[in-house]
Design an enzyme around this catalytic site. Structure first.
Site, mmCIF file in Angstrom:
data_model
loop_
_atom_site.group_PDB
_atom_site.id
_atom_site.type_symbol
_atom_site.label_atom_id
_atom_site.label_comp_id
_atom_site.label_asym_id
_atom_site.label_seq_id
_atom_site.Cartn_x
_atom_site.Cartn_y
_atom_site.Cartn_z
ATOM 1 C CD GLU A 217 -2.723 -0.949 2.567
ATOM 2 O OE1 GLU A 217 -3.804 -0.391 2.408
ATOM 3 O OE2 GLU A 217 -2.302 -1.337 3.673
ATOM 4 C CG HIS A 241 -6.898 -8.639 4.146
ATOM 5 N ND1 HIS A 241 -8.224 -8.918 4.367
ATOM 6 C CD2 HIS A 241 -6.722 -7.355 4.557
ATOM 7 C CE1 HIS A 241 -8.820 -7.855 4.892
ATOM 8 N NE2 HIS A 241 -7.926 -6.898 5.021
HETATM 9 C C1 BG6 Z 1 -7.983 -3.323 5.727
HETATM 10 C C2 BG6 Z 1 -6.871 -2.890 6.634
HETATM 11 O O1 BG6 Z 1 -8.529 -4.535 6.154
HETATM 12 O O2 BG6 Z 1 -7.500 -3.467 4.410
HETATM 13 C C3 BG6 Z 1 -6.269 -1.595 6.136
HETATM 14 O O3 BG6 Z 1 -7.374 -2.702 7.946
HETATM 15 C C4 BG6 Z 1 -5.848 -1.723 4.693
HETATM 16 O O4 BG6 Z 1 -5.153 -1.223 6.940
HETATM 17 C C5 BG6 Z 1 -6.993 -2.275 3.841
HETATM 18 O O5 BG6 Z 1 -5.487 -0.422 4.236
HETATM 19 C C6 BG6 Z 1 -6.506 -2.595 2.444
HETATM 20 O O6 BG6 Z 1 -7.612 -2.931 1.638
HETATM 21 P P1 BG6 Z 1 -7.615 -2.650 0.052
HETATM 22 O O7 BG6 Z 1 -8.918 -3.202 -0.390
HETATM 23 O O8 BG6 Z 1 -7.485 -1.170 -0.122
HETATM 24 O O9 BG6 Z 1 -6.431 -3.392 -0.490
#
Ligand code: BG6
Length: 490
Positions: A217, A241
């Site tokens: 990210e 995840h």
């Molecule tokens: C969330 C986390 O579950 O997923 C966050 O708590 C993270 O910290 C986010 O930024 C990332 O999700 P995506 O869908 O933007 O990849």
């Protein structure tokens, strides 16, 4: 546009209805389903909040958030107004029994056949809410309850939250969201593996050298510092995840795509993860924390400055090596990494195949590159297969890696729906395949907790990495020790 399956009329009751999750994710997702005529005007949505609000300011507030969180080209104010005609604000204090009497009166006035209680609140009050719902006889056989992480901070706290919910609901009524499972490309992983015969024979330790799973990210912790500092990247991303992605890569084919068949297979993977012992932790895991730097040309603060706290020991980056100890994957490393404030936002799975057994094109500057299957989950969703080919022309065999490239945007003329759209519709339909069963979450906690404890007991250092970089240097060393390197290509 393909036709969507019709839904039973539903009462969607959102605790924490005026909070971030509800306004940023749930409401826009329901709007899209309404716009595409799946969520229909028979459905009612109740947003529950703790402060008094008149109808006018409520609708204004909703509109503002709708405009902010729905893509400009997709937002149509007329459709929004039609949609929100079925959205109601209800003042509820979850501590007070009288609030639930009121709620019951409202819901029982022409109740819809399906009822969903979405607990978009801190987990600490899940139990209380569920008990109130039970004692007020608000739970019908067609009622579901939806919860989302953080589901505890370790195995014990998860069990206690979970038990308090299961005192009121059946396991089959509980929908534990991992929003990664709602992403189109993540669902496509199952299709790629189980609707194409060519991969299965290759999908094992005979042919696969290793697997890489990256969720990078570019954002920092933003305004979520309070939560994040208690959590860290391992609890926030890996325990849920990344392990779910690992399960989808490693699992056996279920005999049917039915909820328990799929989840049984994922559970077997989680139970086969080799625990990382205290002695190995230093070698098998890397913890990092971002310092100031520059992301996409913009100067950004370090984590502790974002937090306003100088002595945090929370990791914003994790890389680790995991093994799935079963026949299929014996000896194949799964390298996982995730971090905030990385140079790019992207999520990707790389299946790195073994080299050919013998290079018959000797005398070349380089041996043939190994094949790789690169599954790009976001952005620019695609599946690419790296092949080695001959560069056309005379001069003998000159070899070059090239890609067979399936880009979703180029292949399909469809909007890729947001994860919550699919998940919400599955909840209403009563299909829990893409939700985590209790035993899965427990197994994921059990494995993750080992690492958390080893970090604590050995006081494993946190390496600093510059915001906008590829992460701590040791993450590269983790693979280099095995003669591998991270796939970095944006
Ligand atoms: C969330 C986390 O579950 O997923 C966050 O708590 C993270 O910290 C986010 O930024 C990332 O999700 P995506 O869908 O933007 O990849």
């Amino acid at each position: 546009m393909t036709a969507s399956m019709a839904l039973a009329a539903t009462d969607m009751v959102i605790f924490g209805g005026m909070g971030d999750l509800s306004l940023r994710k749930i409401m826009p997702a329901l709007y899209y389903r309404f716009q595409e005529k799946q969520w229909n005007s028979d459905g009612r949505i109740f947003l529950l909040g703790r402060t008094g609000m008149d109808e006018d300011s409520f609708k204004k507030h909703l509109l503002e958030h709708g405009k902010n969180h729905i893509k400009e080209g997709d937002f149509d104010e007329n459709v929004w107004n039609e949609f929100t005609a079925g959205v109601h604000y209800v003042l509820v204090n979850s501590e007070k029994s009288s609030s639930f009497d009121e709620l019951k009166k409202i819901i029982d006035n022409n109740p819809r056949p399906v009822r969903v209680f979405y607990l978009a609140t801190p987990a600490s009050i899940f139990g209380k809410i569920c008990h109130q719902l039970k004692s007020h006889e608000l739970i019908t056989p067609e009622t579901r309850v939806v919860i989302e992480k953080p589901l505890g901070s370790n195995l014990e706290s998860f069990k206690s939250i979970n038990n308090s919910i299961l005192e009121c609901f059946q396991e089959s009524q509980v929908y534990r969201i991992d929003h990664y499972l709602g992403k189109e490309t993540v669902q496509n992983l199952m299709v790629l593996r189980f609707a194409n015969n060519i991969f299965e024979r290759l999908w094992n330790s005979d042919t696969v050298d290793h697997v890489q799973i990256t969720v990078a990210e570019s954002i920092g912790v933003g305004t979520r510092g309070g939560y994040y500092d208690e959590s860290g990247a391992l609890r926030d991303m890996v325990q849920n995840h990344l392990l779910q992605l690992l399960c989808l890569v490693a699992m056996e084919a279920p005999s049917h795509i039915t909820p328990d068949f799929v989840r049984d297979e994922k559970l077997k993977v989680l139970n086969s993860l080799r625990p990382i012992s205290e002695n190995e932790c230093q070698q098998m895991t890397v913890r990092g924390q971002y310092r100031s730097g520059s992301v996409n040309g913009e100067k950004v603060n370090g984590y502790t400055e974002d937090l306003g706290k100088t002595n945090s020991k929370t990791e914003t980056y994790v890389a680790l090596k995991a093994y799935v100890d079963n026949w299929r994957w014996s000896g194949v490393p799964f390298y996982l990494r995730t971090g905030k404030r990385m140079e790019q936002r992207y999520s990707e799975i790389v299946i790195q195949f073994r080299p050919v057994p013998l290079n018959i094109f000797p005398g070349l500057p380089s041996a043939p590159e190994t094949n790789k299957l690169i599954i790009r989950l976001q952005p620019d969703e695609s599946v690419k297969l790296q092949m080695t080919t001959k560069v056309p022309g005379p001069g003998g065999y000159r070899l070059q890696p090239v890609y067979l490239n399936l880009s979703f945007a180029e292949t399909f003329d469809h909007r890729l729906p947001e994860a919550y759209e699919r998940l919400l519709m599955d909840i209403v339909r009563g299909n829990p395949t893409l939700f985590m069963r209790s035993d899965e979450v427990q197994a994921a906690w059990k494995w993750s907790e080992n690492i958390l404890e080893a970090w604590k007991d050995t006081n494993q250092t946190i390496q600093s990495y510059a915001a906008g970089s590829a992460g701590p240097a040791d993450a590269a060393v983790l693979l280099a020790r095995d003669g591998a390197k991270w796939h970095e290509e944006f």
